[in-house]
Design a protein around this motif. Structure first.
Motif, PDB file in Angstrom:
ATOM      1  N   LEU A   1     -43.847   1.400  -9.794  1.00 41.80           N
ATOM      2  CA  LEU A   1     -42.872   2.475  -9.839  1.00 41.80           C
ATOM      3  C   LEU A   1     -42.287   2.670  -8.452  1.00 41.80           C
ATOM      4  O   LEU A   1     -43.031   2.778  -7.464  1.00 41.80           O
ATOM      5  CB  LEU A   1     -43.501   3.790 -10.307  1.00 41.80           C
ATOM      6  CG  LEU A   1     -43.790   3.970 -11.802  1.00 41.80           C
ATOM      7  CD1 LEU A   1     -44.871   3.008 -12.287  1.00 41.80           C
ATOM      8  CD2 LEU A   1     -44.213   5.413 -12.098  1.00 41.80           C
ATOM      9  N   ARG A   2     -40.953   2.722  -8.378  1.00 34.60           N
ATOM     10  CA  ARG A   2     -40.262   2.939  -7.105  1.00 34.60           C
ATOM     11  C   ARG A   2     -39.253   4.083  -7.264  1.00 34.60           C
ATOM     12  O   ARG A   2     -38.411   4.050  -8.169  1.00 34.60           O
ATOM     13  CB  ARG A   2     -39.505   1.688  -6.659  1.00 34.60           C
ATOM     14  CG  ARG A   2     -40.390   0.484  -6.390  1.00 34.60           C
ATOM     15  CD  ARG A   2     -39.564  -0.738  -5.984  1.00 34.60           C
ATOM     16  NE  ARG A   2     -40.391  -1.918  -5.827  1.00 34.60           N
ATOM     17  CZ  ARG A   2     -41.009  -2.264  -4.716  1.00 34.60           C
ATOM     18  NH1 ARG A   2     -40.867  -1.507  -3.627  1.00 34.60           N
ATOM     19  NH2 ARG A   2     -41.750  -3.347  -4.654  1.00 34.60           N
TER      20      ARG A   2
ATOM     21  N   VAL B   1     -39.369   6.997  -8.422  1.00 33.77           N
ATOM     22  CA  VAL B   1     -39.378   7.638  -9.736  1.00 33.77           C
ATOM     23  C   VAL B   1     -39.883   9.071  -9.583  1.00 33.77           C
ATOM     24  O   VAL B   1     -40.834   9.327  -8.836  1.00 33.77           O
ATOM     25  CB  VAL B   1     -40.273   6.864 -10.730  1.00 33.77           C
ATOM     26  CG1 VAL B   1     -40.329   7.570 -12.086  1.00 33.77           C
ATOM     27  CG2 VAL B   1     -39.761   5.434 -10.907  1.00 33.77           C
TER      28      VAL B   1
ATOM     29  N   LEU C   1     -47.264   2.359  -6.479  1.00 26.33           N
ATOM     30  CA  LEU C   1     -46.336   3.481  -6.434  1.00 26.33           C
ATOM     31  C   LEU C   1     -45.654   3.497  -5.069  1.00 26.33           C
ATOM     32  O   LEU C   1     -46.329   3.529  -4.038  1.00 26.33           O
ATOM     33  CB  LEU C   1     -47.074   4.802  -6.652  1.00 26.33           C
ATOM     34  CG  LEU C   1     -48.005   4.902  -7.866  1.00 26.33           C
ATOM     35  CD1 LEU C   1     -48.730   6.242  -7.853  1.00 26.33           C
ATOM     36  CD2 LEU C   1     -47.215   4.723  -9.160  1.00 26.33           C
TER      37      LEU C   1
ATOM     38  N   VAL D   1     -42.878   7.580  -4.922  1.00 28.81           N
ATOM     39  CA  VAL D   1     -42.900   8.273  -6.214  1.00 28.81           C
ATOM     40  C   VAL D   1     -43.215   9.752  -5.986  1.00 28.81           C
ATOM     41  O   VAL D   1     -44.074  10.096  -5.158  1.00 28.81           O
ATOM     42  CB  VAL D   1     -43.938   7.626  -7.156  1.00 28.81           C
ATOM     43  CG1 VAL D   1     -44.156   8.476  -8.410  1.00 28.81           C
ATOM     44  CG2 VAL D   1     -43.490   6.222  -7.538  1.00 28.81           C
TER      45      VAL D   1
ATOM     46  N   GLY E   1     -43.895   8.966  -0.727  1.00 29.23           N
ATOM     47  CA  GLY E   1     -43.840   9.863  -1.875  1.00 29.23           C
ATOM     48  C   GLY E   1     -44.661  11.116  -1.679  1.00 29.23           C
ATOM     49  O   GLY E   1     -45.160  11.402  -0.581  1.00 29.23           O
TER      50      GLY E   1
END
Length: 300
Positions: free
Chosen positions: A211-212, A214, A236, A239, A265
């Motif tokens: 996941l980038r 997101v 991740l 994120v 993130g």
């Protein structure tokens, strides 16, 4: 019963531009019930609007809504590819797996658009089985993985054979259910999805999700309110895990076995009885780099 509106097989290649696939039902007499399908000795109904087997489909700017089947409420793919740009998948429903999509040894690529208000017992929006799910800037929101209704054994066996999974895998993956697949989410959001058991936004088993950028926000489940990963290699990047909730473990992220690497993130405002932000069990590797954890809390 395969493909309520359209079936593509044996090398077919179709492009649908600006299409509307609405209120199609793949089931005997329009009854979407695995028990009914077993009783009349037909194939478990798959692909409420679209069934793709050893073929490929492209949907551009399409509206796909309120379609129903036992597996793959909007679309069922087997050894196939589906590509979609700026399409809306809304209120599709499967009585078993994959509210909008079920992919078996298949690749689903979505760019832009949304997958919303889907319902299934697992994978409220989509279920990827040993294939790949690629989402770029897609909103996955307000989907739900619900508890299973009791099934006669014949129906349960039929649903398991059709999907290649355990038929009683219920209540997992409110947004996405990933099994043995290699998946990527770039941009977009997993927002306000819910699961009766595990993985409000996403549930991964023996998978490799990346996941980038997101946003994973306001998802709920018993375990892994935002994300749940079992024996998976999860990555991740930037994120944002925001205000997710689990009644038991891992408000933002729950990991059991496997590995997780989170770079950049933030995890803000998540809550659970154990591990408001992250709850990691028996993981072979967990590396959190430049990740901000704040305002998360244990307690229901």
């Amino acid at each position: 019963y395969l493909g309520g509106a359209l079936a593509l097989q044996a090398g077919a290649n179709a492009t649908l531009d600006g299409c509307r696939l609405v209120e199609n039902v793949c089931a005997p007499d329009g009854v979407v019930d695995a028990a009914v399908a077993a009783a009349v000795s037909v194939t478990t109904p798959q692909g409420g609007a679209l069934f793709v087997e050893r073929a490929s489909a492209r949907l551009d700017g399409c509206t796909v809504e309120r379609n129903r089947a036992v597996i793959g409420g909007a679309a069922m793919l087997d050894l196939s590819e589906l590509t979609s740009t700026a399409s809306t998948f809304d209120a599709n429903e499967a009585t078993r797996q994959g509210g909008a999509f079920f992919g078996r040894f298949s690749t689903v690529r979505l760019t832009g658009g949304s997958v919303v208000n889907g319902r299934a017992t697992s994978g409220g929006a989509a279920f990827a089985y040993k294939g790949g799910l690629e989402l770029d800037g897609v909103a996955v929101a307000d989907n739900a993985a619900t508890a299973c209704a009791p099934l006669p054994q014949a129906a349960a066996d039929g649903a398991a054979e059709a999907s290649g999974t355990e038929a009683d895998a219920c209540g997992d993956g409110g947004g996405l259910y990933l099994f043995g697949s290699t998946d990527s989410l770039d941009g977009g959001a997993l927002r306000t999805n819910s699961a009766e058991r595990r993985g409000g936004g996403l549930y991964a088993v023996i998978a490799a999700p990346t996941l980038r950028d997101v946003v994973v926000e306001r998802n709920t489940a018993d375990e892994g309110g935002g994300l749940y990963a079992f024996d998976s290699a999860t990555e991740l990047y930037d994120v944002r895990l925001l205000d997710n909730f689990a009644t038991q473990n891992g408000g933002g992220f729950f990991g059991y076995a496997g590995t997780v690497r989170a770079t950049g993130g933030e995890a803000l405002g998540n809550a659970a009885a154990v591990g408001g932000g992250f709850n990691l069990l028996e993981m072979t590797e967990a590396v959190l780099t430049e990740l901000e954890l704040a305002n998360s809390r244990p307690g229901v």
